[in-house]
Design an enzyme around this catalytic site. Structure first.
Site, mmCIF file in Angstrom:
data_model
loop_
_atom_site.group_PDB
_atom_site.id
_atom_site.type_symbol
_atom_site.label_atom_id
_atom_site.label_comp_id
_atom_site.label_asym_id
_atom_site.label_seq_id
_atom_site.Cartn_x
_atom_site.Cartn_y
_atom_site.Cartn_z
ATOM 1 N N LEU A 1 32.082 31.339 -142.655
ATOM 2 C CA LEU A 1 31.437 31.794 -143.889
ATOM 3 C C LEU A 1 31.981 31.091 -145.133
ATOM 4 O O LEU A 1 32.369 31.727 -146.118
ATOM 5 C CB LEU A 1 31.506 33.326 -144.010
ATOM 6 C CG LEU A 1 30.632 34.065 -142.992
ATOM 7 C CD1 LEU A 1 30.852 35.575 -143.063
ATOM 8 C CD2 LEU A 1 29.143 33.774 -143.213
ATOM 9 N N CYS B 1 28.510 38.384 -138.350
ATOM 10 C CA CYS B 1 29.086 37.047 -138.128
ATOM 11 C C CYS B 1 30.181 37.154 -137.075
ATOM 12 O O CYS B 1 31.170 37.867 -137.288
ATOM 13 C CB CYS B 1 29.674 36.472 -139.412
ATOM 14 S SG CYS B 1 30.447 34.869 -139.115
ATOM 15 N N ASN C 1 21.854 37.521 -134.805
ATOM 16 C CA ASN C 1 22.872 36.554 -135.211
ATOM 17 C C ASN C 1 23.355 35.864 -133.921
ATOM 18 O O ASN C 1 22.776 36.076 -132.857
ATOM 19 C CB ASN C 1 24.016 37.261 -135.946
ATOM 20 C CG ASN C 1 24.704 36.335 -136.953
ATOM 21 O OD1 ASN C 1 24.944 35.161 -136.646
ATOM 22 N ND2 ASN C 1 25.012 36.836 -138.128
ATOM 23 N N GLY D 1 16.279 33.236 -133.129
ATOM 24 C CA GLY D 1 17.131 32.838 -132.014
ATOM 25 C C GLY D 1 16.418 31.760 -131.227
ATOM 26 O O GLY D 1 15.575 32.051 -130.380
HETATM 27 C C1 LIG Z 1 25.891 26.581 -138.723
HETATM 28 C C2 LIG Z 1 25.394 28.000 -138.766
HETATM 29 C C3 LIG Z 1 25.743 28.816 -139.856
HETATM 30 C C4 LIG Z 1 25.276 30.135 -139.906
HETATM 31 N N1 LIG Z 1 25.621 30.913 -140.996
HETATM 32 C C5 LIG Z 1 25.131 32.186 -141.082
HETATM 33 C C6 LIG Z 1 25.407 32.999 -142.218
HETATM 34 O O1 LIG Z 1 26.041 32.579 -143.195
HETATM 35 N N2 LIG Z 1 24.937 34.269 -142.225
HETATM 36 C C7 LIG Z 1 24.187 34.780 -141.169
HETATM 37 O O2 LIG Z 1 23.783 35.941 -141.213
HETATM 38 N N3 LIG Z 1 23.881 34.018 -140.111
HETATM 39 C C8 LIG Z 1 24.327 32.739 -140.037
HETATM 40 N N4 LIG Z 1 24.007 31.965 -138.948
HETATM 41 C C9 LIG Z 1 23.143 32.530 -137.878
HETATM 42 C C10 LIG Z 1 21.686 32.089 -138.038
HETATM 43 O O3 LIG Z 1 21.164 32.519 -139.287
HETATM 44 C C11 LIG Z 1 20.811 32.639 -136.882
HETATM 45 O O4 LIG Z 1 20.908 34.052 -136.878
HETATM 46 C C12 LIG Z 1 21.258 32.149 -135.517
HETATM 47 O O5 LIG Z 1 21.717 30.816 -135.582
HETATM 48 C C13 LIG Z 1 20.138 32.235 -134.475
HETATM 49 O O6 LIG Z 1 19.001 31.487 -134.856
HETATM 50 P P1 LIG Z 1 18.761 29.948 -134.389
HETATM 51 O O7 LIG Z 1 18.944 29.892 -132.901
HETATM 52 O O8 LIG Z 1 17.365 29.618 -134.852
HETATM 53 O O9 LIG Z 1 19.793 29.125 -135.090
HETATM 54 C C14 LIG Z 1 24.455 30.641 -138.858
HETATM 55 C C15 LIG Z 1 24.112 29.819 -137.783
HETATM 56 C C16 LIG Z 1 24.553 28.512 -137.729
HETATM 57 C C17 LIG Z 1 24.142 27.649 -136.557
#
Ligand SMILES: Cc1cc2nc3c(=O)[nH]c(=O)nc-3n(C[C@H](O)[C@H](O)[C@H](O)COP(=O)(O)O)c2cc1C
Length: 308
Positions: free
Chosen positions: A73, A130, A192, A243
């Site tokens: 974060l 997180c 998440n 996701g």
């Molecule tokens: C590099 C990275 C940073 C992330 N930072 C946050 C964040 O600051 N807050 C949050 O709620 N989720 C964060 N996530 C989670 C994403 O928002 C999302 O919930 C998760 O990656 C699943 O979706 P995706 O498979 O499309 O990436 C982060 C994910 C990644 C890969």
């Protein structure tokens, strides 16, 4: 052209496709190549009150069908965000969801207050999920009373829609959806990342400096779809599903499972210019199936004849 607009609490989105937190910076970084006003919304990187450096590198590892991250974060804090990024996002016509974090309930409430007083915030997504820092809200997101307490406390200090973001690292995600609804949430986001780790066998060391991190990307999609489906049965709240979404078909899977809107995270690192195709693909599907509005597709999974 079908009606793509959806509603999350008091916010109307032009379409159901949003950029997920942490995978799209503060949005403004993409403004040269993407018209932010065309997205359903932009969920900015998680913000505490103050600035944070995050974990030391390596903070990202590629894995089969996805990636691990343990950014920790990193962020500029809410005051700098309001001063330096929000006016530009507002000027660009973005629908801004701010992902908020806190080490304590008081910190969440203060971040929520600062954003409520600022111009141009559409909704607050509460990061209580997180997996890679101990004091970043996961302590609330893994406990039903913790989830209820943090959501109801924030409810008292803001009129903005509040959307807790749930962790998939629990046995029964639907009970967390219910706790959020009872506490006054306007929607829920899920999922998440999944707590995971990868090891370099030559050095016999963890590949991430933080040892463990969060798994995202296509590898998690079927589990995330299942969790959206379970939450759809449990609550009436709108769900923002995510996701592993990489294209319109993936997004439609979440909508049919019960999501009102979807967010795309990891795929943005691979195909940053996909947004128009995803939105047009949803529109094309609705036209092809003669469905006038995306709202008619939400939770439209056909289960008659299947075991309940
Ligand atoms: C590099 C990275 C940073 C992330 N930072 C946050 C964040 O600051 N807050 C949050 O709620 N989720 C964060 N996530 C989670 C994403 O928002 C999302 O919930 C998760 O990656 C699943 O979706 P995706 O498979 O499309 O990436 C982060 C994910 C990644 C890969």
């Amino acid at each position: 052209m079908a009606d793509l607009s959806v509603r999350i609490g008091s916010v109307e989105l032009a379409n159901p496709v949003l950029a997920a937190s942490g995978c799209f910076g503060y949005g403004v970084e993409y403004a040269d190549s993407i018209d932010l006003a065309r997205l359903g919304g932009v969920v900015v990187k998680g913000l505490f009150l103050g600035e944070r450096e995050g974990h030391r590198p390596p903070r990202i590892v590629e894995t089969p069908g996805g990636m691990l991250n343990a950014i920790g974060l990193q962020g500029i804090g809410v005051y700098r965000f309001v001063a330096e990024k929000l006016p530009e996002l507002h000027r660009l016509g973005a629908t801004v969801f701010v992902n908020i974090c806190g080490s304590t309930i008081d910190e969440y409430c203060e971040v929520a207050r600062v954003l409520s007083d600022a111009e141009g915030v559409a909704a607050l997504e509460l990061n209580i999920s997180c997996p890679n820092i101990k004091e970043g809200g996961i302590q609330f997101g893994c406990s039903l009373t913790g989830t209820y307490d943090v959501v109801s406390a924030i409810r008292k200090v803001t009129a903005l829609p509040i959307i807790p973001k749930l962790t998939p690292n629990v046995t029964d995600v639907a009970s967390f959806a219910r706790a959020s609804e009872e506490a006054g949430a306007d929607g829920i986001s899920l999922v998440n990342t999944f707590l995971a780790m990868a090891i370099d066998v030559e050095t016999r060391t963890p590949k991430l400096s933080n040892v463990m991190g969060g798994l995202s990307g296509p590898a998690i999609r079927p589990i995330a779809v299942r969790m959206v489906y379970e939450c759809r049965q449990a609550v009436k709240l709108p769900i923002l599903g995510m996701g592993g979404i990489t294209n319109a078909t993936d997004a439609l899977e979440f909508i049919i499972a019960g999501a009102t809107a979807v967010q795309i995270g990891t795929a943005n690192f691979v195909t940053p210019l996909m947004w128009d195709d995803v939105i047009a693909g949803i529109d094309g599907y609705l036209d092809r199936h003669r469905i006038p509005s995306v709202n008619a597709l939400i939770g439209a999974l056909e289960t008659s004849g299947y075991p309940s």
